[in-house]
Enzyme design. Structure first.
Site, PDB file in Angstrom:
ATOM      1  N   GLY A 156      10.149 -13.670  16.570  1.00  0.00           N
ATOM      2  CA  GLY A 156       9.790 -13.948  18.020  1.00  0.00           C
ATOM      3  C   GLY A 156       8.185 -13.569  18.403  1.00  0.00           C
ATOM      4  O   GLY A 156       7.525 -12.665  17.756  1.00  0.00           O
ATOM      5  N   ARG A 157       7.575 -14.001  19.086  1.00  0.00           N
ATOM      6  CA  ARG A 157       6.490 -13.901  19.514  1.00  0.00           C
ATOM      7  C   ARG A 157       5.687 -12.405  20.205  1.00  0.00           C
ATOM      8  O   ARG A 157       5.126 -11.758  19.684  1.00  0.00           O
ATOM      9  CB  ARG A 157       6.089 -14.742  21.328  1.00  0.00           C
ATOM     10  CG  ARG A 157       6.241 -16.157  20.645  1.00  0.00           C
ATOM     11  CD  ARG A 157       5.358 -17.088  22.154  1.00  0.00           C
ATOM     12  NE  ARG A 157       6.666 -15.923  23.161  1.00  0.00           N
ATOM     13  CZ  ARG A 157       7.296 -17.156  23.707  1.00  0.00           C
ATOM     14  NH1 ARG A 157       7.815 -17.962  23.145  1.00  0.00           N
ATOM     15  NH2 ARG A 157       8.068 -16.277  24.682  1.00  0.00           N
ATOM     16  N   SER A 237      14.342  -5.067  24.789  1.00  0.00           N
ATOM     17  CA  SER A 237      14.640  -6.235  24.867  1.00  0.00           C
ATOM     18  C   SER A 237      15.693  -6.366  25.531  1.00  0.00           C
ATOM     19  O   SER A 237      15.177  -6.944  27.464  1.00  0.00           O
ATOM     20  CB  SER A 237      15.349  -5.900  23.205  1.00  0.00           C
ATOM     21  OG  SER A 237      16.208  -5.371  22.774  1.00  0.00           O
ATOM     22  N   ARG A 238      17.088  -6.482  25.666  1.00  0.00           N
ATOM     23  CA  ARG A 238      18.031  -6.308  26.670  1.00  0.00           C
ATOM     24  C   ARG A 238      18.765  -5.197  26.740  1.00  0.00           C
ATOM     25  O   ARG A 238      19.148  -5.064  25.304  1.00  0.00           O
ATOM     26  CB  ARG A 238      19.080  -7.623  26.707  1.00  0.00           C
ATOM     27  CG  ARG A 238      17.893  -9.205  27.663  1.00  0.00           C
ATOM     28  CD  ARG A 238      17.473  -8.331  29.069  1.00  0.00           C
ATOM     29  NE  ARG A 238      17.288 -10.036  29.321  1.00  0.00           N
ATOM     30  CZ  ARG A 238      15.604  -9.820  30.194  1.00  0.00           C
ATOM     31  NH1 ARG A 238      14.772  -8.955  29.488  1.00  0.00           N
ATOM     32  NH2 ARG A 238      14.872 -10.983  30.269  1.00  0.00           N
ATOM     33  N   GLU A 267      21.876  -2.081  33.842  1.00  0.00           N
ATOM     34  CA  GLU A 267      21.236  -1.625  34.709  1.00  0.00           C
ATOM     35  C   GLU A 267      21.731  -2.276  36.458  1.00  0.00           C
ATOM     36  O   GLU A 267      22.148  -2.984  37.153  1.00  0.00           O
ATOM     37  CB  GLU A 267      19.722  -2.393  34.508  1.00  0.00           C
ATOM     38  CG  GLU A 267      19.544  -2.038  33.274  1.00  0.00           C
ATOM     39  CD  GLU A 267      17.968  -3.177  32.927  1.00  0.00           C
ATOM     40  OE1 GLU A 267      17.293  -4.197  33.870  1.00  0.00           O
ATOM     41  OE2 GLU A 267      17.712  -2.996  31.265  1.00  0.00           O
ATOM     42  N   HIS A 285      12.572  -0.903  32.766  1.00  0.00           N
ATOM     43  CA  HIS A 285      12.770  -1.775  33.025  1.00  0.00           C
ATOM     44  C   HIS A 285      11.472  -2.382  33.034  1.00  0.00           C
ATOM     45  O   HIS A 285      11.026  -3.440  34.242  1.00  0.00           O
ATOM     46  CB  HIS A 285      13.948  -3.176  33.113  1.00  0.00           C
ATOM     47  CG  HIS A 285      14.194  -3.997  32.820  1.00  0.00           C
ATOM     48  ND1 HIS A 285      15.227  -4.819  32.735  1.00  0.00           N
ATOM     49  CD2 HIS A 285      13.375  -5.265  32.033  1.00  0.00           C
ATOM     50  CE1 HIS A 285      15.104  -5.963  31.800  1.00  0.00           C
ATOM     51  NE2 HIS A 285      13.845  -5.775  31.157  1.00  0.00           N
TER      52      HIS A 285
HETATM   53  C1  DGY Z   1      11.864 -10.692  30.834  1.00  0.00           C
HETATM   54  O1  DGY Z   1      10.661 -11.362  30.635  1.00  0.00           O
HETATM   55  O2  DGY Z   1      12.659 -10.793  30.524  1.00  0.00           O
HETATM   56  C2  DGY Z   1      11.552  -8.824  31.195  1.00  0.00           C
HETATM   57  O3  DGY Z   1      12.651  -8.565  30.569  1.00  0.00           O
HETATM   58  C3  DGY Z   1      10.882  -8.418  32.662  1.00  0.00           C
HETATM   59  O4  DGY Z   1       9.977  -9.315  32.903  1.00  0.00           O
END
Ligand code: DGY
Length: 333
Positions: A156-157, A237-238, A267, A285
């Site tokens: 992705g971007r 990412s996550r 988290e 994060h």
């Molecule tokens: C998002 O925007 O999803 C980031 O994890 C935090 O800015």
């Protein structure tokens, strides 16, 4: 008409001012994420909610806000805190902040890669602890980055932006996604590969997939076992995209060389043992945390909220069906 907007935690002042010029804005004044009960209590009767990735936006919350609520604008690009079907059902638009955090997040990804490869936080800890007795040849030997293979999961971007920045290191770029992506290939010469090739060939593997049921534990014990013992895993990412307990195990047994993590499964908790390891770089994060990015995220949020409250389409709506749902006459009318 001035309507009520609830902001779940302090965000940049210009955003609050832009919203406040047209509406009544109430900001959670406590410097902490609110519990679901507190959120449900505070959003009653509001027309818009400005949420963070730490707020679960689901049916009970939207019901607590009531029928006046027409938009929840996430101050984030990620949308995994949204229960999208519940919002569609209630005709509530959900928006995010795409685009403006690509550079910051991609730059941070490269910073994490370099920090782990060159063992910068570990070396700094060592130096501060006072143990340095002078230069020596075989001291803090790191991993080479130039001309190595960079694997990108998710083109992705942000993944594409990382690929463009990595070209400065003459890296060979391979990527995996649900389908080939012409843009990343044309911009960077990246080659589409299977997930297994991504795992087995990458010297650096960086994750840029959204958190979905199918990407939860995209990297687990099996995948870590397929990686090179010299590989470095990077995740901005996550957190739940990686099975963090399996990663701790793999790092402890030196099955991979290292990891650099901006995000975590639960988290702000960390998996047991993670912070005791030297072969991992961990930061809280902060991938998109730059001044300009935070301001631009706020600009998108205020544009989206003001658009919906004045009956216009928001720029970055992730559930366009909600807008149709609300404007459609109900069966009873
Ligand atoms: C998002 O925007 O999803 C980031 O994890 C935090 O800015």
């Amino acid at each position: 008409m001035r309507e009520k907007i609830y902001v779940t935690r302090a965000i940049p002042r210009p955003t609050i001012e832009a919203l406040g010029a047209e509406h009544e804005v109430i900001v959670n004044g406590q410097d902490r994420a609110l519990s679901p009960d507190e959120l449900r209590h505070n959003v009653k009767g509001c027309a818009a909610i400005v949420s963070l990735l730490t707020d679960r936006i689901d049916g009970p919350l939207l019901d607590a806000a009531g029928p006046s609520c027409r938009i929840v604008a996430n101050y984030a690009v990620g949308t995994n805190n949204f229960d999208i079907p519940s919002a569609i059902e209630r005709g509530v638009a959900l928006t995010n902040t795409p685009g403006v955090l690509d550079d910051a997040t991609a730059t941070h990804t490269i910073a994490l890669m370099l920090a782990m490869a060159r063992r910068i936080p570990e070396a700094e800890r060592f130096l501060r602890a006072g143990g340095w007795d002078g230069w020596k040849p075989m001291f803090f030997i790191g991993a080479d980055v130039d001309r190595k293979v960079l694997g990108i999961a998710g083109a992705g971007r942000i993944g594409r932006n990382v690929a463009r920045k990595a070209r400065g290191f003459d890296m060979e770029i391979i990527y995996s996604d649900v389908a080939p992506n012409r843009a990343i290939e044309e911009e960077t010469g990246a080659r589409f590969v299977s997930k297994d090739e991504l795992l087995t060939r990458s010297d650096f593997l960086t994750l840029h997939v959204p958190l979905l049921p199918e990407t939860r534990h995209y990297i687990g014990a099996h995948e870590l076992g397929r990686m090179k013992p010299t590989a470095i895993l990077i995740n901005a990412s996550r957190g739940p995209v990686v099975d963090e307990n399996a990663l701790v195990e793999a790092l402890r047994e030196h099955r991979i060389w290292g990891a650099a993590l901006d995000v975590f499964e639960d988290e702000p908790e960390l998996a047991p043992g993670l912070k005791d390891l030297q072969n991992v770089v961990i930061v809280p994060h902060i991938a998109s945390a730059t001044e300009q990015t935070r301001l631009q995220m706020g600009e998108i949020v205020s544009r989206n909220v003001l658009a919906v409250l004045s009956g216009r389409q928001p720029d970055s709506c992730i559930n366009a069906e909600a807008l149709t749902h609300r404007s459609a006459p109900s069966a009873a009318s």
